[in-house]
Design a protein around this motif. Structure first.
Motif, PDB file in Angstrom:
ATOM      1  N   ALA A 182      49.731  43.280  36.535  1.00  0.00           N
ATOM      2  CA  ALA A 182      51.119  42.890  36.785  1.00  0.00           C
ATOM      3  C   ALA A 182      51.782  43.771  37.830  1.00  0.00           C
ATOM      4  O   ALA A 182      52.715  43.336  38.509  1.00  0.00           O
ATOM      5  CB  ALA A 182      51.914  42.933  35.478  1.00  0.00           C
ATOM      6  N   VAL A 183      51.305  45.012  37.968  1.00  0.00           N
ATOM      7  CA  VAL A 183      51.878  45.925  38.973  1.00  0.00           C
ATOM      8  C   VAL A 183      50.966  46.074  40.186  1.00  0.00           C
ATOM      9  O   VAL A 183      51.133  46.979  40.997  1.00  0.00           O
ATOM     10  CB  VAL A 183      52.165  47.296  38.344  1.00  0.00           C
ATOM     11  N   GLY A 184      49.962  45.183  40.299  1.00  0.00           N
ATOM     12  CA  GLY A 184      49.112  45.192  41.485  1.00  0.00           C
ATOM     13  C   GLY A 184      47.861  46.031  41.390  1.00  0.00           C
ATOM     14  O   GLY A 184      47.137  46.169  42.380  1.00  0.00           O
ATOM     15  N   ASP A 185      47.569  46.577  40.208  1.00  0.00           N
ATOM     16  CA  ASP A 185      46.360  47.369  40.021  1.00  0.00           C
ATOM     17  C   ASP A 185      45.289  46.485  39.389  1.00  0.00           C
ATOM     18  O   ASP A 185      45.341  46.177  38.202  1.00  0.00           O
ATOM     19  CB  ASP A 185      46.653  48.579  39.134  1.00  0.00           C
ATOM     20  N   LEU A 186      44.317  46.066  40.186  1.00  0.00           N
ATOM     21  CA  LEU A 186      43.272  45.169  39.702  1.00  0.00           C
ATOM     22  C   LEU A 186      42.012  45.913  39.282  1.00  0.00           C
ATOM     23  O   LEU A 186      40.956  45.305  39.131  1.00  0.00           O
ATOM     24  CB  LEU A 186      42.932  44.148  40.796  1.00  0.00           C
ATOM     25  N   GLY A 187      42.116  47.195  39.076  1.00  0.00           N
ATOM     26  CA  GLY A 187      40.966  47.973  38.634  1.00  0.00           C
ATOM     27  C   GLY A 187      40.152  48.505  39.802  1.00  0.00           C
ATOM     28  O   GLY A 187      40.552  48.427  40.964  1.00  0.00           O
ATOM     29  N   LYS A 188      38.990  49.035  39.467  1.00  0.00           N
ATOM     30  CA  LYS A 188      38.107  49.615  40.478  1.00  0.00           C
ATOM     31  C   LYS A 188      36.799  48.834  40.558  1.00  0.00           C
ATOM     32  O   LYS A 188      36.254  48.410  39.533  1.00  0.00           O
ATOM     33  CB  LYS A 188      37.812  51.084  40.157  1.00  0.00           C
ATOM     34  N   SER A 189      36.330  48.680  41.769  1.00  0.00           N
ATOM     35  CA  SER A 189      35.030  48.059  41.983  1.00  0.00           C
ATOM     36  C   SER A 189      33.934  48.986  41.485  1.00  0.00           C
ATOM     37  O   SER A 189      34.171  50.171  41.214  1.00  0.00           O
ATOM     38  CB  SER A 189      34.851  47.762  43.472  1.00  0.00           C
ATOM     39  N   LEU A 190      32.731  48.456  41.354  1.00  0.00           N
ATOM     40  CA  LEU A 190      31.635  49.274  40.839  1.00  0.00           C
ATOM     41  C   LEU A 190      31.246  50.402  41.789  1.00  0.00           C
ATOM     42  O   LEU A 190      30.578  51.348  41.389  1.00  0.00           O
ATOM     43  CB  LEU A 190      30.416  48.392  40.561  1.00  0.00           C
ATOM     44  N   ASP A 191      31.657  50.301  43.061  1.00  0.00           N
ATOM     45  CA  ASP A 191      31.374  51.392  43.984  1.00  0.00           C
ATOM     46  C   ASP A 191      32.458  52.460  43.963  1.00  0.00           C
ATOM     47  O   ASP A 191      32.401  53.422  44.739  1.00  0.00           O
ATOM     48  CB  ASP A 191      31.191  50.862  45.406  1.00  0.00           C
ATOM     49  N   GLY A 192      33.452  52.306  43.081  1.00  0.00           N
ATOM     50  CA  GLY A 192      34.481  53.326  42.915  1.00  0.00           C
ATOM     51  C   GLY A 192      35.761  53.081  43.685  1.00  0.00           C
ATOM     52  O   GLY A 192      36.758  53.769  43.440  1.00  0.00           O
ATOM     53  N   TYR A 193      35.772  52.131  44.614  1.00  0.00           N
ATOM     54  CA  TYR A 193      36.971  51.850  45.389  1.00  0.00           C
ATOM     55  C   TYR A 193      37.859  50.854  44.648  1.00  0.00           C
ATOM     56  O   TYR A 193      37.360  49.965  43.952  1.00  0.00           O
ATOM     57  CB  TYR A 193      36.604  51.293  46.766  1.00  0.00           C
ATOM     58  N   PRO A 194      39.185  50.992  44.799  1.00  0.00           N
ATOM     59  CA  PRO A 194      40.090  50.030  44.132  1.00  0.00           C
ATOM     60  C   PRO A 194      39.849  48.603  44.618  1.00  0.00           C
ATOM     61  O   PRO A 194      39.650  48.358  45.810  1.00  0.00           O
ATOM     62  CB  PRO A 194      41.487  50.533  44.530  1.00  0.00           C
ATOM     63  N   VAL A 195      39.889  47.670  43.657  1.00  0.00           N
ATOM     64  CA  VAL A 195      39.689  46.255  43.990  1.00  0.00           C
ATOM     65  C   VAL A 195      40.775  45.771  44.939  1.00  0.00           C
ATOM     66  O   VAL A 195      40.509  44.974  45.849  1.00  0.00           O
ATOM     67  CB  VAL A 195      39.686  45.407  42.704  1.00  0.00           C
ATOM     68  N   ILE A 196      41.997  46.270  44.766  1.00  0.00           N
ATOM     69  CA  ILE A 196      43.108  45.808  45.594  1.00  0.00           C
ATOM     70  C   ILE A 196      42.874  46.116  47.067  1.00  0.00           C
ATOM     71  O   ILE A 196      43.355  45.389  47.950  1.00  0.00           O
ATOM     72  CB  ILE A 196      44.436  46.447  45.097  1.00  0.00           C
ATOM     73  N   GLU A 197      42.119  47.189  47.366  1.00  0.00           N
ATOM     74  CA  GLU A 197      41.836  47.513  48.769  1.00  0.00           C
ATOM     75  C   GLU A 197      40.928  46.463  49.398  1.00  0.00           C
ATOM     76  O   GLU A 197      41.125  46.063  50.557  1.00  0.00           O
ATOM     77  CB  GLU A 197      41.207  48.897  48.871  1.00  0.00           C
ATOM     78  N   TYR A 198      39.925  46.017  48.649  1.00  0.00           N
ATOM     79  CA  TYR A 198      39.048  44.961  49.147  1.00  0.00           C
ATOM     80  C   TYR A 198      39.836  43.650  49.330  1.00  0.00           C
ATOM     81  O   TYR A 198      39.657  42.937  50.326  1.00  0.00           O
ATOM     82  CB  TYR A 198      37.890  44.728  48.184  1.00  0.00           C
ATOM     83  N   VAL A 199      40.698  43.352  48.352  1.00  0.00           N
ATOM     84  CA  VAL A 199      41.458  42.102  48.404  1.00  0.00           C
ATOM     85  C   VAL A 199      42.426  42.102  49.586  1.00  0.00           C
ATOM     86  O   VAL A 199      42.520  41.127  50.344  1.00  0.00           O
ATOM     87  CB  VAL A 199      42.211  41.885  47.084  1.00  0.00           C
ATOM     88  N   THR A 200      43.161  43.201  49.755  1.00  0.00           N
ATOM     89  CA  THR A 200      44.139  43.260  50.842  1.00  0.00           C
ATOM     90  C   THR A 200      43.465  43.289  52.212  1.00  0.00           C
ATOM     91  O   THR A 200      44.079  42.891  53.214  1.00  0.00           O
ATOM     92  CB  THR A 200      45.034  44.499  50.692  1.00  0.00           C
ATOM     93  N   ALA A 201      42.217  43.742  52.272  1.00  0.00           N
ATOM     94  CA  ALA A 201      41.501  43.725  53.547  1.00  0.00           C
ATOM     95  C   ALA A 201      40.993  42.331  53.897  1.00  0.00           C
ATOM     96  O   ALA A 201      40.925  41.966  55.078  1.00  0.00           O
ATOM     97  CB  ALA A 201      40.334  44.713  53.498  1.00  0.00           C
ATOM     98  N   SER A 202      40.635  41.531  52.875  1.00  0.00           N
ATOM     99  CA  SER A 202      40.059  40.210  53.121  1.00  0.00           C
ATOM    100  C   SER A 202      41.090  39.090  53.102  1.00  0.00           C
ATOM    101  O   SER A 202      40.924  38.078  53.794  1.00  0.00           O
ATOM    102  CB  SER A 202      38.984  39.908  52.059  1.00  0.00           C
ATOM    103  N   LEU A 203      42.150  39.260  52.311  1.00  0.00           N
ATOM    104  CA  LEU A 203      43.131  38.188  52.133  1.00  0.00           C
ATOM    105  C   LEU A 203      43.808  37.745  53.433  1.00  0.00           C
ATOM    106  O   LEU A 203      43.924  36.537  53.688  1.00  0.00           O
ATOM    107  CB  LEU A 203      44.181  38.614  51.104  1.00  0.00           C
TER     108      LEU A 203
END
Length: 323
Positions: free
Chosen positions: A81-102
């Motif tokens: 709800a506050v934009g924290d989608l957890g961490k990917s298995l490689d340790g990086y936040p999921v939101i960083e991957y999403v904001t880079a691809s979206l």
């Protein structure tokens, strides 16, 4: 003043409905890990590798799977709800991957919708105004053909013709706009046209049907009988009343494109959100899968909400009815 308050009530009701829909989808996405057969930790580690109990326990703790399911759900939902989608298995936040691809997927989808609207609406109008004539039959046949051709076949043909044979545009790849804007839009053109042509056919058919329905109304005959110029009748009265179904299909197609660009992104090597989701699924990166699906669903719901608001702006009768 009453019209404004009615509009605010309608928007508030639609927003509340959208939040409920997003909550339901987020709950279903969270449940994926528990619906799937087998232990997700063993699936991630690979059962053929015979992981040690220590490795299993460490990954289970990293993913938070050692806690009660309800605690996991509430924690994940609160963080999402506050934009924290957890961490990917490689340790990086999921939101960083999403904001880079979206942004790449949104840019591709927006360009495709722009191409579709520019091509589809005029074609539909022309076909409706020439109903039963040669031009109507030709445009309708081309629209049917455009809907029938799969995007991966159309994309492959465009690559062979435009890129390999004529050499007009790059066949695939992505270049950041800050590095080379001209090359960026060159590489965007083919995937956008590939997606846009099929959508243009759907928009053209909807525009034609909607225009024909409005043209048969009594008020159109009355306007013509009063001596109003045909161009004014078409563009000011007919097209405005026919706009709601057109806005509907444009909004729905844009929402579908948020998660439906997988084949085109793969074909043209465009690093968008759909590509990220496919990669996450193939790597069994469940936190990244969850984050990608929730993002796509949120965008789809947001686009539908915007379409509903446009309904109310285009036709006050809908606003009064929903209020």
């Amino acid at each position: 003043m009453q019209t404004l308050s009615t509009f605010v009530i309608v928007v508030g009701a639609r927003l509340a409905t959208a939040l409920v829909q997003l909550w339901v989808i987020a709950t279903l996405v969270f449940s994926i890990m528990y619906i799937m057969p087998g232990d997700p930790v063993l699936l991630l580690l690979g059962p053929e590798s015979h992981p040690s109990p220590e490795a299993v326990a460490a990954l289970r703790q990293q993913l938070g799977l050692d806690q009660p399911v309800l605690s996991q759900y509430l924690k994940w939902l609160g963080n999402a709800a506050v934009g924290d989608l957890g961490k990917s298995l490689d340790g990086y936040p999921v939101i960083e991957y999403v904001t880079a691809s979206l942004p790449k997927t949104m840019e591709l989808a927006s360009a495709a919708i722009l191409v579709a609207a520019i091509m589809g609406v005029p074609v539909g109008i022309a076909a409706a105004l020439r109903r039963g004539r040669f031009l109507d039959g030709l445009l309708t046949s081309l629209s049917t053909l455009g809907i029938s051709v799969p995007v991966y076949i159309l994309g492959s043909l465009l690559i062979l013709l435009v890129s390999l044979k004529l050499g007009w545009l790059p066949s695939s790849g992505y270049t950041d706009i800050s590095r080379n804007a001209f090359l960026h839009f060159q590489k965007l053109t083919l995937p956008a046209v590939t997606l846009g042509l099929g959508l243009a056919a759907s928009i053209a058919r909807m525009t034609r049907s909607s225009m024909l329905e409005i043209l048969s109304r009594d008020f159109v005959r009355s306007l013509r009988a009063r001596g109003m110029r045909e161009r004014r009748v078409i563009w000011l009265h007919v097209l405005r009343n026919a706009a709601i179904p057109i806005v509907t299909i444009v909004g729905l197609q844009l929402g579908n494109l948020m998660g439906g660009t997988v084949l085109v992104e793969a074909l043209f090597n465009w690093p968008g959100l759909s590509t990220l989701l496919v990669t996450a699924v193939s790597n069994r990166n469940y936190p990244l899968v969850q984050g990608s699906i929730v993002t796509i669903a949120a965008l789809f719901i947001l686009i539908n909400l915007c379409v509903d608001i446009l309904y109310s702006l285009l036709d006050p009768r809908i606003r009064r009815k929903r209020a």
